[in-house]
Design a protein around this motif. Structure first.
Motif, PDB file in Angstrom:
ATOM      1  N   ALA A 143       2.224   6.754   7.277  1.00 43.19           N
ATOM      2  CA  ALA A 143       1.717   7.839   6.435  1.00 43.19           C
ATOM      3  C   ALA A 143       1.533   9.118   7.238  1.00 43.19           C
ATOM      4  O   ALA A 143       1.851  10.220   6.770  1.00 43.19           O
ATOM      5  N   ARG A 144       1.037   8.992   8.459  1.00 45.26           N
ATOM      6  CA  ARG A 144       0.855  10.177   9.305  1.00 45.26           C
ATOM      7  C   ARG A 144       2.183  10.856   9.575  1.00 45.26           C
ATOM      8  O   ARG A 144       2.290  12.084   9.560  1.00 45.26           O
ATOM      9  N   ILE A 145       3.225  10.066   9.827  1.00 42.58           N
ATOM     10  CA  ILE A 145       4.544  10.639  10.110  1.00 42.58           C
ATOM     11  C   ILE A 145       5.135  11.271   8.864  1.00 42.58           C
ATOM     12  O   ILE A 145       5.630  12.404   8.893  1.00 42.58           O
ATOM     13  N   VAL A 146       5.091  10.552   7.750  1.00 38.93           N
ATOM     14  CA  VAL A 146       5.642  11.082   6.498  1.00 38.93           C
ATOM     15  C   VAL A 146       4.955  12.384   6.112  1.00 38.93           C
ATOM     16  O   VAL A 146       5.602  13.382   5.774  1.00 38.93           O
ATOM     17  N   ASN A 147       3.642  12.407   6.158  1.00 38.63           N
ATOM     18  CA  ASN A 147       2.888  13.579   5.713  1.00 38.63           C
ATOM     19  C   ASN A 147       3.096  14.785   6.618  1.00 38.63           C
ATOM     20  O   ASN A 147       2.949  15.927   6.180  1.00 38.63           O
ATOM     21  N   ALA A 148       3.445  14.543   7.880  1.00 36.80           N
ATOM     22  CA  ALA A 148       3.678  15.652   8.809  1.00 36.80           C
ATOM     23  C   ALA A 148       5.085  16.228   8.680  1.00 36.80           C
ATOM     24  O   ALA A 148       5.362  17.306   9.212  1.00 36.80           O
ATOM     25  N   LEU A 149       5.969  15.530   7.970  1.00 37.70           N
ATOM     26  CA  LEU A 149       7.350  16.005   7.791  1.00 37.70           C
ATOM     27  C   LEU A 149       7.520  16.572   6.385  1.00 37.70           C
ATOM     28  O   LEU A 149       8.439  16.217   5.654  1.00 37.70           O
ATOM     29  N   ASP A 150       6.625  17.490   6.030  1.00 40.77           N
ATOM     30  CA  ASP A 150       6.585  17.975   4.654  1.00 40.77           C
ATOM     31  C   ASP A 150       7.756  18.866   4.274  1.00 40.77           C
ATOM     32  O   ASP A 150       7.977  19.125   3.086  1.00 40.77           O
ATOM     33  N   ASP A 151       8.529  19.350   5.243  1.00 43.40           N
ATOM     34  CA  ASP A 151       9.662  20.215   4.934  1.00 43.40           C
ATOM     35  C   ASP A 151      11.004  19.553   5.256  1.00 43.40           C
ATOM     36  O   ASP A 151      12.017  20.221   5.420  1.00 43.40           O
ATOM     37  N   VAL A 152      10.989  18.219   5.372  1.00 44.39           N
ATOM     38  CA  VAL A 152      12.190  17.452   5.692  1.00 44.39           C
ATOM     39  C   VAL A 152      12.389  16.381   4.624  1.00 44.39           C
ATOM     40  O   VAL A 152      11.406  15.850   4.096  1.00 44.39           O
ATOM     41  N   ALA A 153      13.642  16.085   4.294  1.00 39.36           N
ATOM     42  CA  ALA A 153      13.919  15.006   3.345  1.00 39.36           C
ATOM     43  C   ALA A 153      13.540  13.670   3.981  1.00 39.36           C
ATOM     44  O   ALA A 153      14.034  13.325   5.062  1.00 39.36           O
ATOM     45  N   VAL A 154      12.652  12.933   3.317  1.00 32.84           N
ATOM     46  CA  VAL A 154      12.132  11.682   3.886  1.00 32.84           C
ATOM     47  C   VAL A 154      12.263  10.556   2.864  1.00 32.84           C
ATOM     48  O   VAL A 154      12.015  10.750   1.667  1.00 32.84           O
TER      49      VAL A 154
END
Length: 257
Positions: A143-154
């Motif tokens: 969750a920490r990684i996903v939430n920090a990549l808010d401007d990247v397609a995940v």
């Protein structure tokens, strides 16, 4: 695969070191030797006087001083030739990260959790169509990684079965995590923008126990600070420092377990 084909001793060692730092797949040959079938880019020195114009490969000439730039150019050629860059992340205390383009793993990393997002961002910085796939096994850290990549397609990927069994001689530090990241990169997931995860009581207690170890047994952070650590809002070290300075008032006394 990248091939280093040079008689330049300094370039050879500089290029090999840079490729190893990047976790790239490569081999070395004498200049002019036949390329392996998997070769996709060649690195050599200008004075090697070799040409692979008749081969379907990118040919990068560079010097020892510019070896890292040459390696980046070669890796860039692989990505352009194979299409979309996909970064796989196996979350954990030290996530495995793999950068995949087509069938080629062009870079791999095993880094502390705090370095995971900067590493991913560096790999996708010049790739407007890049995709990041994050394993869902470690709830809080993913969750920490996903939430920090808010401007990247995940995409969030079910990572069940992605960690391989390592045979004799293959149990190097982080290898299982990196191989899991490669598998995650090659699996379709669910597109997400954020991942909301509420820490469980057990996870809160685990972090409190870790804070006591981190403080040398002097104190245990309170529930509020432990929750902030779990959500990635503060580091464990900062939480211990805040608790030591007065904190949130929820910390346990030094003589309590």
């Amino acid at each position: 695969m990248i091939v280093v084909a040079t008689d330049d001793f300094a370039l050879y060692h500089a290029a090999v070191a840079a490729l190893r730092d990047r976790g790239a797949t490569f081999t070395t040959l004498e200049p002019g030797a036949a390329l392996p079938e998997r070769a996709e880019a060649v690195i050599s020195a200008p004075h090697d006087r070799v040409s692979y114009r008749d081969e379907p490969v990118a040919h990068v000439t560079t010097t020892a001083d510019d070896a890292r730039a040459g390696v980046e150019e070669a890796l860039g050629g692989l990505r352009e030739g194979d299409g979309r860059v996909v970064v796989g992340v196996d979350p954990g205390d030290q996530p495995g990260i793999a950068v995949v383009s087509g069938d080629t793993v062009v870079a791999a990393f095993h880094v502390p959790l705090a370095d995971a997002v900067p590493t991913v961002r560096a790999e996708v910085a010049d790739e407007p169509d890049a995709l990041v796939r994050v394993g869902d096994g470690d709830r809080l850290r993913s969750a920490r990684i996903v939430n920090a990549l808010d401007d990247v397609a995940v995409e969030l990927v079910d990572e069940s079965g992605t960690t391989p069994t390592l045979g004799r001689g293959a149990a190097g530090k982080g290898m299982a995590d990196v191989l899991a990241a490669v598998n995650i990169a090659r699996m379709e997931g669910e597109a997400v923008e954020t991942r909301d995860v509420e820490p469980t009581p057990g996870e809160i207690q685990r972090i409190k126990n870790e804070s006591r170890d981190a403080s040398g047994g002097d104190l245990t952070i309170g529930d509020d600070l432990a929750r902030q650590v779990a959500l990635g809002e503060v580091t464990l070290a900062d939480a211990v420092a805040e608790q030591r300075a007065g904190g949130d008032g929820n910390g346990e006394p030094d003589d309590e377990e």
